[in-house]
Write a protein that holds these residues in place. Sequence first.
Motif, PDB file in Angstrom:
ATOM      1  N   ILE A  52       0.998   1.049 -12.895  1.00 18.13           N
ATOM      2  CA  ILE A  52      -0.125   0.530 -13.679  1.00 18.13           C
ATOM      3  C   ILE A  52      -1.425   1.088 -13.087  1.00 18.13           C
ATOM      4  O   ILE A  52      -1.652   1.011 -11.884  1.00 18.13           O
ATOM      5  CB  ILE A  52      -0.171  -1.007 -13.643  1.00 18.13           C
ATOM      6  CG1 ILE A  52       1.170  -1.609 -14.103  1.00 18.13           C
ATOM      7  CG2 ILE A  52      -1.322  -1.519 -14.500  1.00 18.13           C
ATOM      8  CD1 ILE A  52       1.539  -1.309 -15.520  1.00 18.13           C
ATOM      9  N   VAL A  53      -2.264   1.669 -13.940  1.00 18.19           N
ATOM     10  CA  VAL A  53      -3.566   2.177 -13.494  1.00 18.19           C
ATOM     11  C   VAL A  53      -4.586   1.059 -13.650  1.00 18.19           C
ATOM     12  O   VAL A  53      -4.900   0.648 -14.764  1.00 18.19           O
ATOM     13  CB  VAL A  53      -3.978   3.416 -14.313  1.00 18.19           C
ATOM     14  CG1 VAL A  53      -5.360   3.904 -13.880  1.00 18.19           C
ATOM     15  CG2 VAL A  53      -2.944   4.530 -14.143  1.00 18.19           C
ATOM     16  N   HIS A  54      -5.082   0.552 -12.531  1.00 17.20           N
ATOM     17  CA  HIS A  54      -5.963  -0.605 -12.565  1.00 17.20           C
ATOM     18  C   HIS A  54      -7.431  -0.219 -12.786  1.00 17.20           C
ATOM     19  O   HIS A  54      -7.819   0.932 -12.584  1.00 17.20           O
ATOM     20  CB  HIS A  54      -5.802  -1.418 -11.279  1.00 17.20           C
ATOM     21  CG  HIS A  54      -4.521  -2.192 -11.230  1.00 17.20           C
ATOM     22  ND1 HIS A  54      -3.350  -1.649 -10.742  1.00 17.20           N
ATOM     23  CD2 HIS A  54      -4.223  -3.450 -11.642  1.00 17.20           C
ATOM     24  CE1 HIS A  54      -2.381  -2.553 -10.839  1.00 17.20           C
ATOM     25  NE2 HIS A  54      -2.880  -3.651 -11.388  1.00 17.20           N
ATOM     26  N   ASP A  55      -8.186  -1.201 -13.182  1.00 16.87           N
ATOM     27  CA  ASP A  55      -9.609  -1.010 -13.477  1.00 16.87           C
ATOM     28  C   ASP A  55     -10.398  -1.067 -12.172  1.00 16.87           C
ATOM     29  O   ASP A  55     -10.805  -2.146 -11.725  1.00 16.87           O
ATOM     30  CB  ASP A  55     -10.076  -2.102 -14.447  1.00 16.87           C
ATOM     31  CG  ASP A  55     -11.510  -1.897 -14.906  1.00 16.87           C
ATOM     32  OD1 ASP A  55     -12.039  -0.790 -14.688  1.00 16.87           O
ATOM     33  OD2 ASP A  55     -12.087  -2.836 -15.479  1.00 16.87           O
ATOM     34  N   ASP A  60     -10.263   9.367  -1.707  1.00 12.89           N
ATOM     35  CA  ASP A  60      -9.629   8.344  -0.866  1.00 12.89           C
ATOM     36  C   ASP A  60      -8.119   8.492  -0.973  1.00 12.89           C
ATOM     37  O   ASP A  60      -7.440   7.714  -1.658  1.00 12.89           O
ATOM     38  CB  ASP A  60     -10.065   6.945  -1.324  1.00 12.89           C
ATOM     39  CG  ASP A  60      -9.568   5.839  -0.394  1.00 12.89           C
ATOM     40  OD1 ASP A  60      -9.031   6.170   0.688  1.00 12.89           O
ATOM     41  OD2 ASP A  60      -9.703   4.655  -0.760  1.00 12.89           O
ATOM     42  N   PRO A  61      -7.553   9.494  -0.284  1.00 14.10           N
ATOM     43  CA  PRO A  61      -6.133   9.829  -0.430  1.00 14.10           C
ATOM     44  C   PRO A  61      -5.180   8.678  -0.127  1.00 14.10           C
ATOM     45  O   PRO A  61      -4.067   8.652  -0.646  1.00 14.10           O
ATOM     46  CB  PRO A  61      -5.935  10.981   0.563  1.00 14.10           C
ATOM     47  CG  PRO A  61      -7.294  11.529   0.804  1.00 14.10           C
ATOM     48  CD  PRO A  61      -8.232  10.378   0.679  1.00 14.10           C
ATOM     49  N   LYS A  62      -5.594   7.747   0.722  1.00 15.05           N
ATOM     50  CA  LYS A  62      -4.707   6.652   1.117  1.00 15.05           C
ATOM     51  C   LYS A  62      -5.002   5.355   0.371  1.00 15.05           C
ATOM     52  O   LYS A  62      -4.400   4.320   0.668  1.00 15.05           O
ATOM     53  CB  LYS A  62      -4.811   6.424   2.623  1.00 15.05           C
ATOM     54  CG  LYS A  62      -4.338   7.620   3.452  1.00 15.05           C
ATOM     55  CD  LYS A  62      -4.409   7.331   4.947  1.00 15.05           C
ATOM     56  CE  LYS A  62      -3.919   8.535   5.759  1.00 15.05           C
ATOM     57  NZ  LYS A  62      -3.987   8.273   7.223  1.00 15.05           N
ATOM     58  N   GLY A  63      -5.894   5.416  -0.599  1.00 16.98           N
ATOM     59  CA  GLY A  63      -6.266   4.216  -1.334  1.00 16.98           C
ATOM     60  C   GLY A  63      -5.237   3.805  -2.373  1.00 16.98           C
ATOM     61  O   GLY A  63      -4.325   4.561  -2.713  1.00 16.98           O
ATOM     62  N   ARG A  64      -5.407   2.603  -2.902  1.00 15.28           N
ATOM     63  CA  ARG A  64      -4.471   2.096  -3.908  1.00 15.28           C
ATOM     64  C   ARG A  64      -4.482   2.937  -5.181  1.00 15.28           C
ATOM     65  O   ARG A  64      -3.447   3.173  -5.797  1.00 15.28           O
ATOM     66  CB  ARG A  64      -4.821   0.642  -4.243  1.00 15.28           C
ATOM     67  CG  ARG A  64      -4.540  -0.344  -3.131  1.00 15.28           C
ATOM     68  CD  ARG A  64      -4.843  -1.765  -3.578  1.00 15.28           C
ATOM     69  NE  ARG A  64      -4.554  -2.739  -2.540  1.00 15.28           N
ATOM     70  CZ  ARG A  64      -4.724  -4.049  -2.673  1.00 15.28           C
ATOM     71  NH1 ARG A  64      -5.204  -4.518  -3.826  1.00 15.28           N
ATOM     72  NH2 ARG A  64      -4.426  -4.872  -1.688  1.00 15.28           N
ATOM     73  N   SER A  65      -5.661   3.377  -5.580  1.00 15.44           N
ATOM     74  CA  SER A  65      -5.761   4.166  -6.813  1.00 15.44           C
ATOM     75  C   SER A  65      -5.009   5.484  -6.677  1.00 15.44           C
ATOM     76  O   SER A  65      -4.306   5.920  -7.596  1.00 15.44           O
ATOM     77  CB  SER A  65      -7.228   4.414  -7.158  1.00 15.44           C
ATOM     78  OG  SER A  65      -7.892   3.202  -7.419  1.00 15.44           O
ATOM     79  N   ALA A  66      -5.139   6.127  -5.521  1.00 11.49           N
ATOM     80  CA  ALA A  66      -4.412   7.373  -5.286  1.00 11.49           C
ATOM     81  C   ALA A  66      -2.913   7.138  -5.361  1.00 11.49           C
ATOM     82  O   ALA A  66      -2.158   7.948  -5.926  1.00 11.49           O
ATOM     83  CB  ALA A  66      -4.791   7.963  -3.928  1.00 11.49           C
ATOM     84  N   GLY A  67      -2.472   6.009  -4.831  1.00 14.02           N
ATOM     85  CA  GLY A  67      -1.052   5.671  -4.899  1.00 14.02           C
ATOM     86  C   GLY A  67      -0.574   5.474  -6.330  1.00 14.02           C
ATOM     87  O   GLY A  67       0.550   5.867  -6.680  1.00 14.02           O
ATOM     88  N   GLU A  68      -1.430   4.889  -7.161  1.00 16.06           N
ATOM     89  CA  GLU A  68      -1.069   4.704  -8.570  1.00 16.06           C
ATOM     90  C   GLU A  68      -0.863   6.042  -9.268  1.00 16.06           C
ATOM     91  O   GLU A  68       0.079   6.217 -10.052  1.00 16.06           O
ATOM     92  CB  GLU A  68      -2.175   3.920  -9.285  1.00 16.06           C
ATOM     93  CG  GLU A  68      -2.285   2.462  -8.850  1.00 16.06           C
ATOM     94  CD  GLU A  68      -3.500   1.754  -9.404  1.00 16.06           C
ATOM     95  OE1 GLU A  68      -3.636   0.540  -9.168  1.00 16.06           O
ATOM     96  OE2 GLU A  68      -4.317   2.414 -10.087  1.00 16.06           O
ATOM     97  N   ILE A  69      -1.748   6.994  -8.984  1.00 13.13           N
ATOM     98  CA  ILE A  69      -1.651   8.303  -9.636  1.00 13.13           C
ATOM     99  C   ILE A  69      -0.405   9.055  -9.177  1.00 13.13           C
ATOM    100  O   ILE A  69       0.287   9.695  -9.979  1.00 13.13           O
ATOM    101  CB  ILE A  69      -2.921   9.135  -9.358  1.00 13.13           C
ATOM    102  CG1 ILE A  69      -4.137   8.470 -10.009  1.00 13.13           C
ATOM    103  CG2 ILE A  69      -2.748  10.573  -9.865  1.00 13.13           C
ATOM    104  CD1 ILE A  69      -4.029   8.283 -11.519  1.00 13.13           C
ATOM    105  N   ILE A  70      -0.101   8.975  -7.889  1.00 13.73           N
ATOM    106  CA  ILE A  70       1.108   9.624  -7.377  1.00 13.73           C
ATOM    107  C   ILE A  70       2.347   9.048  -8.061  1.00 13.73           C
ATOM    108  O   ILE A  70       3.257   9.777  -8.471  1.00 13.73           O
ATOM    109  CB  ILE A  70       1.197   9.453  -5.845  1.00 13.73           C
ATOM    110  CG1 ILE A  70       0.088  10.255  -5.156  1.00 13.73           C
ATOM    111  CG2 ILE A  70       2.565   9.902  -5.329  1.00 13.73           C
ATOM    112  CD1 ILE A  70      -0.040   9.973  -3.682  1.00 13.73           C
TER     113      ILE A  70
END
Length: 216
Positions: free
Chosen positions: A163-166, A184-194
């Motif tokens: 899920i891609v969050h707002d 921010d390679p280690k952020g939550r958003s980066a994890g969502e994209i991966i």
Amino acid sequence: MKVLVLASQKGGAGKTTIAAHLGVAAERDGSGPVVLIDTDPQGSLSAWWNSREAETPALASATLAELPEKLAALATAGFKLAVIDTPPAITEAIRDVVKLADLVLIPTRPSPHDLRAVGSTVDIAQEVARPFAFAVTQAKPTARLTVQAVAALSAHGAVAPAIVHDRVDYAASMVDGRTVQETDPKGRSAGEIIALLSFVQERMNAKKKTIKKETV
């Protein structure tokens, strides 16, 4: 060369953001070279790319009429993945783009208006017999509506578990032509994209895997 088409009748669902992020993520995980193709007259993906310092992914220009020939040339040039951003509309031109897809990804916000709008895009994908999947975007953390949206979409087709969050970092990263994986390679958003890219790759290669299993 695999072709990923981002399509949605509803504007503001995040097609351009997802296209840019998946293109960069695919380059970073070694799935490139990747080429982005902007068919939206607003040119948001092109504007993002023009403000970008990194040379990859590449950007190719093509009118909708030129697209089949352009994709053939890009495949010959060695590109492994083309990510096509489309305008928020349902037209014969969009239908022609969808025909070229190995996967149609339909970004959808978890709102009643967005959920009602997905039907037209699904109809086109089914009419031209192209595989499609949904990606829930701009979701609010812990919101019940997100769970309800996933359930509703699942009745029509596959839904990406990522899920891609707002979050503001998605928009902030794109201001200067980057993505959350770069800021921010280690952020939550980066994890969502991966995770979303992994789902997309699995769906695009599903047919090939099935054939391999049958021949073993």
